[in-house]
Write an enzyme that holds these catalytic residues in place. Structure first.
Site, mmCIF file in Angstrom:
data_model
loop_
_atom_site.group_PDB
_atom_site.id
_atom_site.type_symbol
_atom_site.label_atom_id
_atom_site.label_comp_id
_atom_site.label_asym_id
_atom_site.label_seq_id
_atom_site.Cartn_x
_atom_site.Cartn_y
_atom_site.Cartn_z
ATOM 1 N N GLU A 70 131.259 -74.444 -39.754
ATOM 2 C CA GLU A 70 130.500 -75.623 -38.797
ATOM 3 C C GLU A 70 129.109 -75.108 -38.495
ATOM 4 O OE1 GLU A 70 132.632 -75.570 -35.030
ATOM 5 O OE2 GLU A 70 134.588 -75.695 -36.023
ATOM 6 N N GLU A 130 137.973 -70.107 -34.928
ATOM 7 C CA GLU A 130 137.375 -69.303 -33.822
ATOM 8 C C GLU A 130 138.596 -68.808 -32.929
ATOM 9 O OE1 GLU A 130 134.390 -71.600 -31.398
ATOM 10 O OE2 GLU A 130 133.297 -71.961 -33.011
HETATM 11 O O1 AHR Z 1 132.308 -78.555 -33.394
HETATM 12 C C1 AHR Z 1 132.634 -78.284 -32.091
HETATM 13 C C2 AHR Z 1 133.281 -77.271 -31.620
HETATM 14 O O2 AHR Z 1 132.610 -76.194 -31.904
HETATM 15 C C3 AHR Z 1 134.532 -76.634 -32.340
HETATM 16 O O3 AHR Z 1 135.771 -77.397 -32.206
HETATM 17 C C4 AHR Z 1 135.044 -75.349 -32.320
HETATM 18 O O4 AHR Z 1 135.365 -74.575 -33.591
HETATM 19 C C5 AHR Z 1 133.241 -74.790 -32.061
HETATM 20 O O5 AHR Z 1 133.130 -74.013 -31.090
#
Ligand code: AHR
Length: 497
Positions: A301, A173
């Site tokens: 994610e 990110e």
């Molecule tokens: O999963 C929690 C957070 O969500 C992670 O650290 C990040 O990559 C995303 O914004």
């Protein structure tokens, strides 16, 4: 009319097992007080890692594990986590509540965990606050069997043989917590890191670009990154592009993971369903550079993100997990499988005690969530051949919005067994689905169902088996026509032989 046509002779490619992957970040009680309890703990453990969690992840054939973050990855300096544990520095996890970070769980512990589970490691390297040299040396430390300073350091720390490292993320990110970089700046950094990091082992290592944009992305920023990587005199290629997709309802104070209305159930399903569009738009961007679909789209994610449970540290992202989560998991996995030509890997967030967790722990107690059970029921899809399904679903409407009432996916494993999975997006209405089976000779059908007494049914430490898969008696076969009674908010997995 809820109807499926299963076309037994129309094969649509392999469903990559890696879409059933997991993600464990140094966040809240995922690693510390979750997976890692330490060797001296009274909780049964293997070299400091909870035995029950290892067994649970093995049981669902967890194919890969992503670590150490998330946002944490772009602040993680790997040298803090090697060597004698009592000499490792105490640092602060400034992304996640300034929690003390003992660094007791580092590279060796993570690689050990992967070996114990039988999962491939997927490490996210630090681009946001690290250097190219730091990342280059980390990979040498892990993968080199040569005589070198890094491999000798690994040996001195107790590991003679190098580890295979199939997946390496270049940042996380980086549009947000990974550095708030413009897509142009990140693309230039990607070029630099990509050039200098080297895998010394025999297992090919995929270099994965951090996806651009959040859950609402339509691929605009990714288009900038791809243009900057490819449309130059010296193109730099990527093996994978990651995106993150959360059903992000953490700011809705009127609901929690296990307290919500039927309207909120619908809203959750609507957001979950939207990932289909996000995959399509990102796939279209990548296809401009890679029409043969060799670049993996990796949703590294994904999952539901609700308000933290009362009494828990807001920075630790602990939430309950209900049949609503199970349906979101099943529907999302179906969508990944629908896009099996591009989506080759995914990691649910997260493995233990964080967000849409597979496993929750409290002291020595541990429970498997409804989401975990979906991964168990769907594991037969891993590396199986996707079969074509025509799905005609009734509408599930709320106000102006309409979703399909159910989704489904089918695959055939090497043994010839066909796995047909279905989930009912409606929380309060059972559905009867007819399935016309073509070009397959089905003699028997058996299966499992996951459903709750209420739409917020969940497991607790006192009642850890309230929502578990049970034998399914709602499927009847008449010739090559199958009738399936899909319970409200239920998930069903059928094996056709
Ligand atoms: O999963 C929690 C957070 O969500 C992670 O650290 C990040 O990559 C995303 O914004």
């Amino acid at each position: 009319m809820n109807k499926i046509t299963l076309k037994g002779k129309t094969e649509l490619g392999k469903i990559n097992k890696h879409i059933y992957g997991h993600f464990a970040e140094h966040l809240g009680a995922c690693i510390y007080n979750g997976i890692w309890v330490g060797e001296d703990s009274d909780i049964p453990n293997i070299r400091g890692m909870r035995t029950d969690i290892i067994e649970a992840l093995k049981a669902i054939n967890a194919p890969n594990l992503r670590w150490p973050g998330g946002c944490f990855a772009d602040q993680y300096h790997w040298r803090d986590g090697i060597g004698p544990r009592d000499e490792r520095p105490l640092t602060l996890n400034s992304h996640w509540g300034d929690a003390p970070e003992t660094n007791a769980f580092g590279t060796h512990e993570f690689m050990d965990l992967c070996e114990l589970i039988g999962a491939d490691p997927y490490i996210g390297g630090n681009v946001g606050s690290g250097t190219v040299q730091e990342m280059r040396e980390w990979i040498e430390y892990i993968t080199a069997d040569h005589e070198s300073e890094m491999s000798n350091l690994r040996r001195a720390n107790g590991r003679e043989k190098a580890w295979p490292m199939p997946f390496w993320g270049i940042g996380n990110e980086n549009w947000g917590c990974g550095g708030h970089m413009s897509p142009e700046f990140y693309a230039d950094l990607y070029r630099q890191f990509h050039t200098h990091i080297k895998n010394y082992g025999d297992t090919p290592m995929m270099k994965i670009a951090s996806g651009y944009g959040g859950s609402d992305t339509d691929g605009e920023d990714l288009a900038v990154v791809m243009d900057r990587l490819y449309n130059t005199r010296f193109p730099v290629r990527t093996d994978g592009v990651s995106i993150h997709y959360y059903v992000y309802l953490r700011n809705d104070e009127t609901q929690r993971a296990a307290e919500f209305s039927t309207d909120q159930w619908f809203e959750t399903m609507k957001l979950a369903h939207h990932i289909d569009h996000v995959i399509e738009t990102n796939d279209a961007v990548i296809s401009e550079y890679d029409p043969e679909k060799k670049i993996w789209l990796i949703v590294d994610e994904w999952g539901n993100w609700f308000q933290v449970e009362e009494g828990h540290n807001p920075a630790y992202l602990y939430q309950q997990n209900t049949v609503r989560d199970a349906v979101v998991a099943a529907h999302t996995l179906h969508i990944f499988q629908d896009h099996n030509d591009r989506v080759q890997m995914a990691n649910i967030a997260q493995t233990v005690n964080v967000l849409q967790a597979m496993i929750l722990t409290e002291g020595e107690k541990m429970l498997l969530t409804p989401t975990y059970h979906v991964f168990d029921m769907f594991k037969g899809h891993q590396d199986a051949t996707r079969l074509a399904l025509d799905v005609e679903a009734d509408d599930y409407s709320n106000g102006e919005d309409t979703l399909p009432a159910f989704s489904a996916s089918a695959s055939q494993s090497a043994s010839g067994d066909v796995l047909l999975t279905l989930c009912n997006l409606k929380p309060d209405e059972a559905l009867t689905i007819t399935c016309d089976v073509q070009d397959l000779n089905v003699a028997t059908v058996e299966g499992m169902v996951l459903a709750g007494e209420a739409m917020n049914a969940h497991n607790t430490f006192d009642q850890p088996e309230k929502v578990v898969p049970t034998a399914f008696s709602g499927a009847t076969l008449d010739g090559q026509s199958l009738s399936i009674d899909l319970p409200a908010g239920g998930v069903v997995a059928l094996t056709l032989r």
